[in-house]
Scaffold this active site. Structure first.
Site, PDB file in Angstrom:
ATOM      1  N   SER A  24     -21.365  78.928  72.656  1.00  0.00           N
ATOM      2  CA  SER A  24     -21.117  79.421  74.014  1.00  0.00           C
ATOM      3  C   SER A  24     -20.729  78.259  74.922  1.00  0.00           C
ATOM      4  O   SER A  24     -20.342  77.189  74.443  1.00  0.00           O
ATOM      5  CB  SER A  24     -22.348  80.153  74.530  1.00  0.00           C
ATOM      6  OG  SER A  24     -22.010  80.899  75.680  1.00  0.00           O
ATOM      7  N   ASN A  25     -20.823  78.431  76.230  1.00  0.00           N
ATOM      8  CA  ASN A  25     -20.505  77.348  77.170  1.00  0.00           C
ATOM      9  C   ASN A  25     -21.382  77.480  78.414  1.00  0.00           C
ATOM     10  O   ASN A  25     -22.209  78.385  78.508  1.00  0.00           O
ATOM     11  CB  ASN A  25     -19.015  77.373  77.516  1.00  0.00           C
ATOM     12  CG  ASN A  25     -18.611  78.655  78.195  1.00  0.00           C
ATOM     13  OD1 ASN A  25     -19.056  78.954  79.296  1.00  0.00           O
ATOM     14  ND2 ASN A  25     -17.795  79.453  77.522  1.00  0.00           N
ATOM     15  N   ASN A  26     -21.163  76.595  79.377  1.00  0.00           N
ATOM     16  CA  ASN A  26     -22.068  76.472  80.528  1.00  0.00           C
ATOM     17  C   ASN A  26     -21.758  77.382  81.708  1.00  0.00           C
ATOM     18  O   ASN A  26     -22.393  77.248  82.753  1.00  0.00           O
ATOM     19  CB  ASN A  26     -22.019  75.033  81.056  1.00  0.00           C
ATOM     20  CG  ASN A  26     -22.789  74.094  80.172  1.00  0.00           C
ATOM     21  OD1 ASN A  26     -23.757  74.506  79.525  1.00  0.00           O
ATOM     22  ND2 ASN A  26     -22.371  72.844  80.114  1.00  0.00           N
ATOM     23  N   SER A  27     -20.799  78.274  81.599  1.00  0.00           N
ATOM     24  CA  SER A  27     -20.432  79.071  82.779  1.00  0.00           C
ATOM     25  C   SER A  27     -21.590  79.977  83.214  1.00  0.00           C
ATOM     26  O   SER A  27     -22.201  80.669  82.397  1.00  0.00           O
ATOM     27  CB  SER A  27     -19.201  79.931  82.454  1.00  0.00           C
ATOM     28  OG  SER A  27     -18.920  80.763  83.547  1.00  0.00           O
ATOM     29  N   ALA A  92     -15.367  82.582  81.364  1.00  0.00           N
ATOM     30  CA  ALA A  92     -15.158  81.416  80.503  1.00  0.00           C
ATOM     31  C   ALA A  92     -15.267  81.924  79.069  1.00  0.00           C
ATOM     32  O   ALA A  92     -16.351  81.961  78.483  1.00  0.00           O
ATOM     33  CB  ALA A  92     -16.200  80.361  80.793  1.00  0.00           C
TER      34      ALA A  92
END
Ligand code: C5P
Length: 213
Positions: A24-27, A92
């Site tokens: 995943s990512n930090n959004s 994102a």
């Protein structure tokens, strides 16, 4: 925005590796949720398609669709797109997903692990190919050459507006943005809360809608 239907994607996507792990990512989803709240307050009929976030659903929002992966988000956007006047892609989306989902937990061994990733669909790019009347708004969160990269995306994805910003603002309540339109005119907006920025972005959307009348 009374009488206008707006589709917004927000949050991150979660690409499962096995029942325990994911990519995943930090959004945080704050910008997309702020846009959804501002659009509702300006009278639009809003559909928010969101990946996982810790946020509460905006007040008065009619259609909230929760998804996890990029493929799920793609399917829901594809279903809703033709019925909307404006598509704001703020999510994102993970560009890659594991080629294979393992039904059982991957056991560690003493050697390194290599995982093959495959491309996820670019939701905004795919919708731009299906565009009829819709106004398309994209985001470019970059760490370097922010304006240049944003302009490339504006062109490649055939957007009406792109919002360029520094990826370091991910998760923050505030941001600094540049709103670039397809005629290459732009508006730079200094540090503000994401809800205030949402109104600035929607203001530009309204100006673009006026031009198409
Ligand atoms: O990831 P990228 O920087 O290309 O994102 C630019 C825009 O495209 C954003 O508006 C994002 O929401 C959208 N996007 C998408 N589907 C993807 C990747 C990006 O809709 N798979």
């Amino acid at each position: 925005l009374k009488g206008k239907k707006i589709l917004i994607t927000s949050g991150r996507t979660k690409e499962n590796i096995d029942p325990i792990r994911y990519l995943s990512n930090n959004s945080s989803g704050k910008m997309g949720y702020s846009l959804a709240q501002a659009a509702v307050d300006l009278g639009a009929e809003v559909t928010l398609i969101s990946g996982p976030t810790d946020l509460k659903v905006p007040n008065g929002l009619e259609n909230f669709i929760s998804v996890e992966s990029a493929l799920e988000m793609y399917e829901k956007v594809d279903e809703c797109f033709k019925n909307n006047d404006i598509f704001i892609a703020c999510a994102a989306v993970a560009d890659y997903r594991p080629k294979e989902y393992k039904k059982e937990k991957i056991k560690k061994s003493d050697s390194d692990l290599v995982m093959e990733l495959v491309r996820n669909p670019d939701i905004l790019l795919e919708m731009s190919k299906k565009k009829e009347k819709q106004l398309l708004v994209g985001f470019a969160a970059e760490t370097n050459e922010i304006r240049e990269n944003a302009l490339k995306k504006l062109e490649k994805k055939n957007l009406d507006i792109i919002v360029a910003n520094n990826a370091s603002a991910m998760g923050s309540d505030e941001n600094v943005i540049e709103i670039i339109k397809k005629d290459r005119t732009s508006v730079e907006i200094s540090q503000k809360s994401k809800i205030e920025l949402a109104y600035d972005i929607l203001n530009e959307v309204i100006c673009e809608l006026e031009k198409t009348k």
